[in-house]
Enzyme design. Sequence first.
Site, PDB file in Angstrom:
ATOM      1  N   THR A 190      -2.100  -8.568   8.308  1.00  0.00           N
ATOM      2  CA  THR A 190      -3.085  -8.116   7.316  1.00  0.00           C
ATOM      3  C   THR A 190      -2.368  -7.328   6.221  1.00  0.00           C
ATOM      4  OG1 THR A 190      -5.257  -7.078   7.062  1.00  0.00           O
ATOM      5  CG2 THR A 190      -3.728  -5.961   8.535  1.00  0.00           C
ATOM      6  N   ASN A 191      -3.093  -6.565   5.437  1.00  0.00           N
ATOM      7  CA  ASN A 191      -2.478  -5.758   4.374  1.00  0.00           C
ATOM      8  C   ASN A 191      -3.247  -4.445   4.242  1.00  0.00           C
ATOM      9  OD1 ASN A 191      -4.650  -6.084   2.275  1.00  0.00           O
ATOM     10  ND2 ASN A 191      -4.145  -8.217   2.661  1.00  0.00           N
ATOM     11  N   HIS A 192      -2.902  -3.659   3.232  1.00  0.00           N
ATOM     12  CA  HIS A 192      -3.416  -2.282   3.156  1.00  0.00           C
ATOM     13  C   HIS A 192      -4.749  -2.130   2.414  1.00  0.00           C
ATOM     14  CE1 HIS A 192       0.248  -0.698   4.809  1.00  0.00           C
ATOM     15  NE2 HIS A 192       0.959  -1.346   3.915  1.00  0.00           N
ATOM     16  N   SER A 193      -5.383  -3.201   2.020  1.00  0.00           N
ATOM     17  CA  SER A 193      -6.600  -3.038   1.206  1.00  0.00           C
ATOM     18  C   SER A 193      -7.706  -2.331   1.999  1.00  0.00           C
ATOM     19  CB  SER A 193      -7.103  -4.410   0.737  1.00  0.00           C
ATOM     20  OG  SER A 193      -8.341  -4.252   0.081  1.00  0.00           O
TER      21      SER A 193
END
Length: 399
Positions: A210-213
């Site tokens: 995933t990512n940091h959003s």
Amino acid sequence: MLKGKHIILGITGSIAAYKAAMLCRLLVKEGAEVRVVMTPLAKQFITPLTMATLSKHPILVEFFNPENGEWNSHVSLGEWADMMLIAPATANTLAKMATGIADNLLMTTYLSARAQVAVAPAMDLDMYAHVTTQQNLRTLAERGVAIIEPQDGELASGLVGKGRMAEPEEIVEQIKGLMAKKVDKTLSSKRYIVTAGATIEAIDPVRFITNHSSGKMGYAIAEELALRGAEVTLITGRTTLATPRGVKRVDVVSAEDMYNAAVEAWREADGGIMCAAVADYTPVAVADHKLKKSDDDMRIELKRTKDIAKELGASKEGRILVGFALETDNEAANAEDKLQRKNLDFVVLNSLRDKGAGFQGDTNKVTIIDRQGSTEHPLMSKREVASIIVDKIESINNR
Ligand code: PMT
């Protein structure tokens, strides 16, 4: 801003009720006329005398005065109010609001209120995180109730987590914002989709990419569009944010799920704002069991996901499509490439090289790029960025 405004302050049975005294004082200090309605249990946490003294009016709890039969009309109270604020709002009261249970004066007043309603939840972290409470909050937000998010911190139980009622000063600020935001419904005939947050790509039942959003930027845009009267479908990856009021929320997990939901919603939409941080790659195969570690290195083969913005851009047919570009280098050139490749009307460029921009925080620093050129904006709140983006959408609509 609150001078002369009629505010119903609802207090429910939570330890955070002690903060309602300060809240009431601040509202009165701002010039508001406050009428306090308490649930029977709230009286155990803060005395009617305290609240009556601070609000300068007798508090209301029962449907009628048993001494003389005087009736407390919830209907006229509901009509009187410019704003109804329930702070603290317990899980119990939120559940009653979501299902329309009218078993006390506060609930009948809520059901009769024509004004904007706001709630400041307060409860233990597990109660707040419980799927039922989250579902109730979502239902209320979709019906237009403003949710003043609780904070992370130490709770009365001694546990630490999200569930502490927002501080009175913060609640007053948000109430002022809500009263000020009685904006013209300039987008009332329009339907928009907004993507927000991070997608999650499963590797096995345990791990994912995933990512940091956080979803904050996209949620602010959805809220701004809804405030201006648009019908908004918010297609969101995992986030801890409350659903903005008046917004229809569709929860998704993976890039594929987001693609399917967006393509479906796009059929009926007048435009789309693609703010989500969508995974560009996903594992070729998702293991159906937990992958065991060994002494060897591991390789996970990834394949491309579908590009949602590009797909919508290919079937734009005169509709508005806005994309974001999150860059770390070569910013302008990369953003311009996205503008062309995805057939966007404009791109909102944010660079991780700018302090306070991009993921997680409440601020962003953006440059808006269209075919005519680019406009650089200073660091500002994500709410303000959302307002600038929606202004630009409106100006394109009015061309
Ligand atoms: O959520 P926050 O914590 O508030 O952070 C906000 C943000 C940094 C996530 C936001 O401001 C932002 O920049 N969103 C886009 C992030 C991104 O993935 O950018 P990109 O340059 O990789 O993608 C370009 C555009 O194509 C974006 O509009 C993206 O939504 C879209 N895209 C990308 C890949 C894909 N498979 N489908 C898409 O639609």
